[in-house]
Design a protein around this motif. Structure first.
Motif, PDB file in Angstrom:
ATOM      1  N   GLY A 223     -12.456  40.230   4.475  1.00 54.51           N
ATOM      2  CA  GLY A 223     -12.806  39.104   5.620  1.00 54.51           C
ATOM      3  C   GLY A 223     -10.978  38.220   5.770  1.00 54.51           C
ATOM      4  N   ALA A 224      -9.965  38.149   4.808  1.00 55.94           N
ATOM      5  CA  ALA A 224      -8.560  37.430   5.060  1.00 55.94           C
ATOM      6  C   ALA A 224      -7.434  38.105   5.505  1.00 55.94           C
ATOM      7  CB  ALA A 224      -8.310  37.419   2.942  1.00 55.94           C
ATOM      8  N   VAL A 225      -7.646  39.434   4.774  1.00 58.01           N
ATOM      9  CA  VAL A 225      -6.900  40.687   6.067  1.00 58.01           C
ATOM     10  C   VAL A 225      -7.306  40.560   7.123  1.00 58.01           C
ATOM     11  CG1 VAL A 225      -5.769  42.809   5.857  1.00 58.01           C
ATOM     12  CG2 VAL A 225      -6.553  42.029   3.837  1.00 58.01           C
ATOM     13  N   ALA A 226      -8.223  40.652   7.550  1.00 63.95           N
ATOM     14  CA  ALA A 226      -8.242  40.324   9.427  1.00 63.95           C
ATOM     15  C   ALA A 226      -7.859  38.731   9.440  1.00 63.95           C
ATOM     16  CB  ALA A 226      -9.844  40.575   9.580  1.00 63.95           C
ATOM     17  N   ALA A 227      -8.183  37.963   8.566  1.00 64.69           N
ATOM     18  CA  ALA A 227      -7.671  36.559   9.726  1.00 64.69           C
ATOM     19  C   ALA A 227      -5.675  36.697   9.478  1.00 64.69           C
ATOM     20  CB  ALA A 227      -7.809  36.191   8.600  1.00 64.69           C
ATOM     21  N   MET A 228      -5.840  37.188   8.563  1.00 66.73           N
ATOM     22  CA  MET A 228      -4.157  37.736   8.484  1.00 66.73           C
ATOM     23  C   MET A 228      -3.592  38.507   9.705  1.00 66.73           C
ATOM     24  SD  MET A 228      -1.714  39.215   5.603  1.00 66.73           S
ATOM     25  CE  MET A 228      -2.146  41.153   6.264  1.00 66.73           C
ATOM     26  N   PHE A 229      -4.168  38.974  10.237  1.00 72.82           N
ATOM     27  CA  PHE A 229      -4.408  39.928  11.276  1.00 72.82           C
ATOM     28  C   PHE A 229      -4.390  39.034  12.756  1.00 72.82           C
ATOM     29  CE2 PHE A 229      -4.771  44.374   9.363  1.00 72.82           C
ATOM     30  CZ  PHE A 229      -3.413  44.120   8.638  1.00 72.82           C
TER      31      PHE A 229
ATOM     32  N   HIS B  35      -8.479  31.699   7.977  1.00 75.92           N
ATOM     33  CA  HIS B  35      -8.029  30.609   9.426  1.00 75.92           C
ATOM     34  C   HIS B  35      -8.174  29.685   9.422  1.00 75.92           C
ATOM     35  CE1 HIS B  35      -7.854  31.044  13.670  1.00 75.92           C
ATOM     36  NE2 HIS B  35      -8.573  29.919  13.565  1.00 75.92           N
ATOM     37  N   SER B  36      -9.017  28.212   8.964  1.00 77.03           N
ATOM     38  CA  SER B  36      -8.216  27.113   9.122  1.00 77.03           C
ATOM     39  C   SER B  36      -7.689  26.783   8.336  1.00 77.03           C
ATOM     40  CB  SER B  36      -9.550  26.507   8.279  1.00 77.03           C
ATOM     41  OG  SER B  36      -9.388  26.916   7.025  1.00 77.03           O
ATOM     42  N   ALA B  37      -7.138  27.413   6.656  1.00 73.74           N
ATOM     43  CA  ALA B  37      -5.309  27.292   6.135  1.00 73.74           C
ATOM     44  C   ALA B  37      -4.507  28.159   6.806  1.00 73.74           C
ATOM     45  CB  ALA B  37      -5.661  27.183   5.388  1.00 73.74           C
ATOM     46  N   ALA B  38      -4.860  28.544   8.413  1.00 75.00           N
ATOM     47  CA  ALA B  38      -3.311  29.955   8.996  1.00 75.00           C
ATOM     48  C   ALA B  38      -2.179  28.556   9.694  1.00 75.00           C
ATOM     49  CB  ALA B  38      -4.022  30.389   9.498  1.00 75.00           C
ATOM     50  N   THR B  39      -2.312  27.714   9.652  1.00 70.44           N
ATOM     51  CA  THR B  39      -1.657  26.920  10.380  1.00 70.44           C
ATOM     52  C   THR B  39       0.251  25.631   9.835  1.00 70.44           C
ATOM     53  OG1 THR B  39      -3.024  24.784  10.942  1.00 70.44           O
ATOM     54  CG2 THR B  39      -2.318  26.696  12.767  1.00 70.44           C
ATOM     55  N   GLY B  40      -1.091  25.722   8.328  1.00 70.31           N
ATOM     56  CA  GLY B  40       0.006  25.140   7.727  1.00 70.31           C
ATOM     57  C   GLY B  40      -0.004  26.463   6.214  1.00 70.31           C
TER      58      GLY B  40
END
Length: 601
Positions: free
Chosen positions: A508-514, A431-436
């Motif tokens: 956890g990674a897939v849930a953040a992607m969603f 989630h913290s890296a989603a914006t970059g």
């Protein structure tokens, strides 16, 4: 107050000698090498204290160095009592830290008596063991009993945490021989809270008052591993047929044993984790004495030879040493499954983490994806795994529907303390890296996720069945990522390339992607755990479909999702992850040895 013990053993004149044995109050240590040990060139040291136990708020440090080809047996004078926390020390916990280093061809055997936690006691124990070469060996026993049962203090501790890391020094020409994360071969972690025993150590009206883990690694420990494996196979051959069909009401074994061999990633030398759960401390000592009997030729003496003098103490047919305790345990038959007469109503809810309330807005798209992620039809293989339920049923631990419900609750609590921290860590990292999208940022994300995945892998190695199940389901979920979103899915897949691909990390990674929040993802993960357990119980005809719906609904109250999953630093989340259900862990590790089975775990 801080107690310090330093012990060094080295070969002198062809025999192991204690070349350093110093201690600082309140700890003490004194060499004790019986003639039998001296004849085979071994040495021994007893570590104890002046006050008969560990006081609340005190710290104790033990530093041990075993030289090349040396053989050292470390024991305690008696059971290690942990006294209650004291107001004078602001209720600080008791802390112990043991550091052991073993040289080329050396062998250290750490075989203390049980830890006996008193009422409201709190102990944080840490162990760091380094093998300085592939030929170094170690056998480490960590045993815990229920406390002062005769005084009504059965598992009345406030908290007990144990963390042990086993490392092998990397062979290198570099002069830097310090610890490195890649040197770790195994982590063993346990977090036991007050009230856990009512849900996790009492099944089918039978209480379990002692358990132990034995880590055996190195060529000089190979005989212990082989003997334990032979012992397990013999017990499986004699115990399992008496269970009959699934859900039978045959007698529960008085003690259970599992052996999990580490794979080749642990190095060329043999390594295994042996777990024992017993109804009584004497049965535990008898089983440990049997498991460690191959060490007598190297040590000159048999560990725990002074315990369990009644040879029938580890049998199901009733032992003189345990007769009184067995009679007391018989009173459990009138109480609900997993609760003593006094604990039936008092301890069921005690020690359960408060459920985190999720009041966040979720977009319809995110809700749709979370529903799909937790759907039983998602082809991740969850239907093929029972998380130890099948093994528990075949060994007679689930004779009633109430016991099945208790098993589901216990498994959820175990998952909440071991798996959920990694689900939350993977989610928050992504989630913290989603914006970059910079390559450098993705590279750092891959490194951090790989470290978290490696930390989980080290803990799961102590249970080869759970380890394989996590990898299989994680790999299946990883393969599905491109089906949802190829562009974002590629980023998630790349971020996980440096890890092993365990299910909690991938989930956890897939849930953040969603776009699902941390707490929503945690609730979703725990739902899948309960869903698969209840579905397995229905398929095994332990409960009917209607009761299965009720069990799954009630499981929410015990899912263990805490609000701090979204606030505690990621590093602290990973550090506090630890299993808590020793019995289920032991039973699940035996799943691959079942004569017939429906599930893969």
């Amino acid at each position: 107050m801080a107690g310090i013990v330093r012990v060094a053993a080295a070969v002198v004149g062809g025999r192991t000698a204690i070349v350093d044995c110093t201690h600082c109050y309140p700890s003490r240590a004194f060499p004790t090498t019986p003639p039998e040990a001296a004849e085979v060139g071994a040495a021994g040291v007893i570590v104890s204290g002046h006050g008969g136990g560990l006081l609340g708020g005190d710290t104790y440090a033990v530093d041990v160095d075993v030289g090349d080809a040396a053989t050292l047996l470390l024991q305690s004078q008696s059971a290690t009592k942990v006294f209650q926390r004291r107001e004078a020390t602001n209720f600080r916990p008791t802390q112990t830290r043991t550091t052991i280093s073993v040289g080329n061809g050396g062998l250290v055997v750490l075989a203390p008596d049980c830890i006996v936690p008193f009422r409201n006691s709190e102990l944080h124990a840490a162990l760091d063991l380094e093998l300085r070469s592939p030929t170094a060996s170690a056998v480490v026993v960590d045993a815990v009993s229920a406390g002062r049962v005769a005084l009504g203090e059965r598992w009345h501790l406030h908290r007990l945490t144990q963390k042990a890391r086993y490392r092998r020094r990397r062979l290198s020409s570099s002069s830097d021989a310090g610890p490195h994360p890649s040197d770790a071969i195994l982590d063993v972690a346990l977090a036991l809270h007050r009230g856990d025993a009512a849900r996790m150590l009492d099944f089918a009206g039978v209480s379990h008052d002692a358990f132990a883990s034995v880590v055996a690694v190195g060529p000089r420990a190979a005989a212990v591993i082989d003997h334990a494996e032979s012992l397990r196979q013999n017990r499986m051959a004699t115990e399992q047929p008496r269970r009959g069909r699934i859900g039978s009401t045959g007698p529960v074994p008085s003690w259970s044993l599992s052996v999990s061999r580490l794979d080749s990633s642990a190095g060329d030398s043999p390594a295994a984790v042996i777990k024992v759960v017993a109804q009584h401390a004497e049965q535990l000592y008898c089983s440990l004495r049997t498991v460690l009997s191959p060490l007598e030729s190297a040590l000159g003496v048999a560990p725990y030879r002074a315990h369990g003098l009644f040879h029938g103490a580890a049998d199901n047919n009733g032992a003189p040493a345990a007769a009184a305790a067995v009679a007391a345990a018989a009173t459990l038959q009138s109480a609900p499954c997993g609760a003593t007469a006094g604990e039936a109503g008092a301890h069921v809810a005690e020690g359960v983490s408060p459920i985190a309330v999720v009041d966040e807005q979720m977009s319809p798209r995110a809700l749709w994806h979370l529903t799909q992620l937790t759907d039983a039809t998602l082809p991740t293989g969850g239907f093929a795994h029972s998380a130890g339920l099948e093994a528990a049923a075949q060994f007679g631990y689930l004779p009633t529907e109430q016991c099945v419900g208790q098993f589901v609750v216990a498994a959820l609590q175990h998952s909440s303390r071991l798996a959920l921290p990694f689900v939350a860590a993977a989610h928050r990292l992504h989630h913290s890296a989603a914006t970059g999208g910079a390559a450098s940022q993705l590279g750092a994300l891959a490194t951090e996720c790989g470290a978290a995945d490696h930390a989980l892998d080290l803990q799961l190695r102590s249970n080869t069945v759970a380890h394989a199940a996590s990898l299989e389901q994680g790999a299946a979920l990883l393969r599905l990522i491109p089906s949802w979103d190829r562009s974002r899915g590629r980023v998630v897949s790349d971020s996980l390339r440096e890890g092993h691909g365990h299910l909690p990390i991938v989930f956890g990674a897939v849930a953040a992607m969603f776009g699902v929040s941390v707490l929503q993802a945690a609730h979703g993960f725990q739902y899948t755990v309960a869903r698969d357990l209840v579905a397995s119980a229905v398929r095994m005809n332990l409960v009917g479909p209607t009761l299965g719906v009720q069990l799954l609904d009630r499981a929410f109250e015990h899912n263990g999702v805490s609000a701090d999953l979204d606030t505690v630093p990621v590093g602290e989340l990973i550090d506090r992850a630890a299993g808590c259900d020793v019995l289920i862990d032991t039973l699940q590790a035996n799943h691959s040895q079942l004569y017939s089975r429906l599930f893969r775990s």
